[in-house]
Design a protein around this motif. Structure first.
Motif, PDB file in Angstrom:
ATOM      1  N   TYR A  67       0.959  -1.297  -0.018  1.00  0.00           N
ATOM      2  CA  TYR A  67       0.250  -0.096  -0.071  1.00  0.00           C
ATOM      3  C   TYR A  67       0.815   1.304   0.054  1.00  0.00           C
ATOM      4  N   LEU A  68       0.837   2.058  -1.037  1.00  0.00           N
ATOM      5  CA  LEU A  68       1.779   3.090  -1.031  1.00  0.00           C
ATOM      6  C   LEU A  68       0.805   4.469  -0.711  1.00  0.00           C
ATOM      7  N   CYS A  69       1.448   5.065   0.272  1.00  0.00           N
ATOM      8  CA  CYS A  69       0.609   6.303   0.624  1.00  0.00           C
ATOM      9  C   CYS A  69       1.221   7.522   0.752  1.00  0.00           C
ATOM     10  N   PRO A  70       0.424   8.562   0.036  1.00  0.00           N
ATOM     11  CA  PRO A  70       0.983   9.860  -0.129  1.00  0.00           C
ATOM     12  C   PRO A  70       1.484  10.573   1.083  1.00  0.00           C
ATOM     13  N   SER A  85       5.236   4.794   2.866  1.00  0.00           N
ATOM     14  CA  SER A  85       5.426   6.306   2.696  1.00  0.00           C
ATOM     15  C   SER A  85       6.534   6.617   2.427  1.00  0.00           C
ATOM     16  N   THR A  86       6.850   7.320   1.376  1.00  0.00           N
ATOM     17  CA  THR A  86       8.323   7.914   1.228  1.00  0.00           C
ATOM     18  C   THR A  86       8.273   9.424   0.918  1.00  0.00           C
ATOM     19  N   ALA A 108       5.404  10.295  -6.683  1.00  0.00           N
ATOM     20  CA  ALA A 108       5.423   9.962  -8.195  1.00  0.00           C
ATOM     21  C   ALA A 108       4.357   8.992  -8.490  1.00  0.00           C
ATOM     22  N   ALA A 109       4.220   8.111  -7.865  1.00  0.00           N
ATOM     23  CA  ALA A 109       3.065   6.972  -7.963  1.00  0.00           C
ATOM     24  C   ALA A 109       1.719   7.615  -8.109  1.00  0.00           C
ATOM     25  N   ALA A 110       1.571   8.305  -7.031  1.00  0.00           N
ATOM     26  CA  ALA A 110       0.069   9.014  -7.035  1.00  0.00           C
ATOM     27  C   ALA A 110      -0.087   9.692  -8.396  1.00  0.00           C
ATOM     28  N   THR A 111       0.920  10.645  -8.653  1.00  0.00           N
ATOM     29  CA  THR A 111       0.789  11.465  -9.888  1.00  0.00           C
ATOM     30  C   THR A 111       0.451  10.331 -11.202  1.00  0.00           C
ATOM     31  N   ALA A 112       1.122   9.299 -11.281  1.00  0.00           N
ATOM     32  CA  ALA A 112       1.051   8.290 -12.389  1.00  0.00           C
ATOM     33  C   ALA A 112      -0.387   7.721 -12.188  1.00  0.00           C
ATOM     34  N   GLY A 141      -5.441  -1.314  -7.622  1.00  0.00           N
ATOM     35  CA  GLY A 141      -6.598  -0.538  -6.890  1.00  0.00           C
ATOM     36  C   GLY A 141      -6.294   0.394  -6.000  1.00  0.00           C
ATOM     37  N   ARG A 142      -7.208   0.921  -5.011  1.00  0.00           N
ATOM     38  CA  ARG A 142      -6.960   1.876  -4.121  1.00  0.00           C
ATOM     39  C   ARG A 142      -7.652   1.433  -2.777  1.00  0.00           C
ATOM     40  N   SER A 143      -7.182   1.840  -1.735  1.00  0.00           N
ATOM     41  CA  SER A 143      -8.020   1.708  -0.556  1.00  0.00           C
ATOM     42  C   SER A 143      -7.944   3.082  -0.133  1.00  0.00           C
ATOM     43  N   GLY A 144      -8.984   3.978   0.217  1.00  0.00           N
ATOM     44  CA  GLY A 144      -8.794   5.408   0.565  1.00  0.00           C
ATOM     45  C   GLY A 144      -7.727   6.011  -0.453  1.00  0.00           C
ATOM     46  N   ASN A 145      -7.048   6.692   0.256  1.00  0.00           N
ATOM     47  CA  ASN A 145      -5.603   7.489  -0.302  1.00  0.00           C
ATOM     48  C   ASN A 145      -4.474   6.502  -0.680  1.00  0.00           C
ATOM     49  N   ALA A 146      -4.450   5.346  -0.364  1.00  0.00           N
ATOM     50  CA  ALA A 146      -3.508   4.374  -0.774  1.00  0.00           C
ATOM     51  C   ALA A 146      -3.605   3.703  -1.747  1.00  0.00           C
ATOM     52  N   LEU A 147      -2.785   3.651  -2.665  1.00  0.00           N
ATOM     53  CA  LEU A 147      -2.512   2.796  -3.755  1.00  0.00           C
ATOM     54  C   LEU A 147      -1.863   1.513  -3.582  1.00  0.00           C
ATOM     55  N   ILE A 148      -2.694   0.478  -4.239  1.00  0.00           N
ATOM     56  CA  ILE A 148      -2.250  -1.073  -3.784  1.00  0.00           C
ATOM     57  C   ILE A 148      -1.400  -1.567  -5.095  1.00  0.00           C
TER      58      ILE A 148
END
Lengths: 241, 241
Positions: free
Chosen positions: A49-52, A101-102, A108-112, A232-239
């Motif tokens: 889960y990547l979190c902004p 979260s980094t 960058a992942a969120a932008t993509a 997919g997503r879970s809230g603001n997180a990118l899975i």
């Protein structure tokens, strides 16, 4: 003909000259987020889960969840792990979800993911497999999006983008934008991948906190065939899986 | 030791990782604004007024004032000249003020003037003289700010930045950021300056409107010793002399 495009920094919808991603995006943060994300999957993690931001990440804190990430290269308060691939190698993460979260890579992942159709996490360690996957998924455009360091261009990411471009142009006929031409030029200038990585500002910051072993690890090219793909997503997180 | 920094795209105060310019800035828009601006001064113009938008430029319209610039590579309505250095060579501009507005270069100059102390317009044609002037004025940092093309990195500008960096590191000891290292790498890859300029997206757009002679002209290195320097403002316009 496939359009091959390298964005040397993330640009959002509010930025001058923002171009939506039409198709497939390879997100690159060689030092270290995409290298580390790959390592967690190699060590058995089920999902990433990547979190902004840190708040989004901390909200997932629970039994069986691993929180990993950095601010100023070190683990934030309340996190289980930093953003070090070498540290991630120390144990297995089977059946676990790693929440990351980094500073640069997750942004960058969120932008993509805002506009892209297929989003892949790429680094030198999975460069060949990631390029192959992009080639397989893309129909019109492959973009390489470099995370950079705090809004500034990163030598390590542009070099990695060049390695990815080199693989892609060997697989299929591509038109190259200026960013892709610059990345290929940088790729061809360095025989040893450790050289551009070591000369980057990101490497300097990592070395300052005693984690230079991460740099040599990140410089090993195409050692892994695992390719984290956005599912997919879970809230603001990118899975990614 | 002088800090040498290359910004591959203009970033404003609202952008992630914005770093104010601490000292001296070389603004580069090789195709074509900084090349053309130089040419107007060579042809006798007294002053250049760089305007961020067409309205600002048009407000200066008067006897003895020359309006020059482009949108989509061509002269905007109500302008006397385009943004073509070859066209600027056709006559003298003695005692005249040239008011310019272009898509990328004038925006980059405005970004530089927001925080920089000394702002210089640089191109391949005045590269050596511009680098010498920057060395003379700077005390701690020399930044090269590339205009790019509509918010995307430009091969021609990064190449020019590399030429400027090469001169600067021969003049004084410098620390290099990642952008400077990338620019130097690109500089060293091309023996003939016409090659990176011709391969750029900007060159493609210029050729599409039949102005390819501008590209060969812009690729001539260090032919001029004139260095346009920022001397003040008139409303939103930046005055260079």
């Amino acid at each position: 003909m496939m359009r091959l495009r390298v964005d040397v920094l993330p640009r959002g919808a509010q930025d001058l000259g923002f171009q939506p991603f039409a198709d497939t995006v390879l997100v690159v943060d060689t030092l270290r987020a995409t290298t580390t994300a790959l390592t967690y999957l190699e060590q058995g993690a089920d999902h990433l889960y990547l979190c902004p931001d840190l708040e989004t990440a901390l909200a997932f804190k629970a039994e069986g969840i691993v929180l990993a990430g950095e601010r100023n290269c070190l683990p934030p308060e309340g996190f289980d792990f930093g953003n070090s691939p070498i540290q991630a190698l120390e144990r297995r993460f089977d059946q676990q979800t790693v929440v990351m979260s980094t500073s640069n890579g997750t942004i960058a992942a969120a932008t993509a993911c805002e506009t892209g159709k297929n989003i892949i996490l790429a680094s030198l360690r999975n460069a060949h497999a990631a390029a192959r996957k992009a080639r397989e998924l893309a129909t019109e455009e492959i973009a390489v999006l470099c995370a950079g360091s705090n809004g500034r261009i990163g030598l390590e990411d542009v070099y990695t983008a060049g390695v990815l471009c080199e693989y892609l142009i060997s697989m299929t006929e591509c038109s190259l934008d200026d960013g892709a031409q610059i990345a290929l030029t940088v790729r061809r200038q360095f025989a040893d991948p450790l050289e551009p990585l070591s000369k980057s500002r990101a490497a300097e910051l990592i070395s300052n906190v005693g984690l230079e072993a991460d740099i040599a690890y990140a410089a090993e090219v195409s050692r892994s065939t695992i390719v984290p793909v956005f599912i997919g997503r879970s809230g603001n997180a990118l899975i990614f899986k």
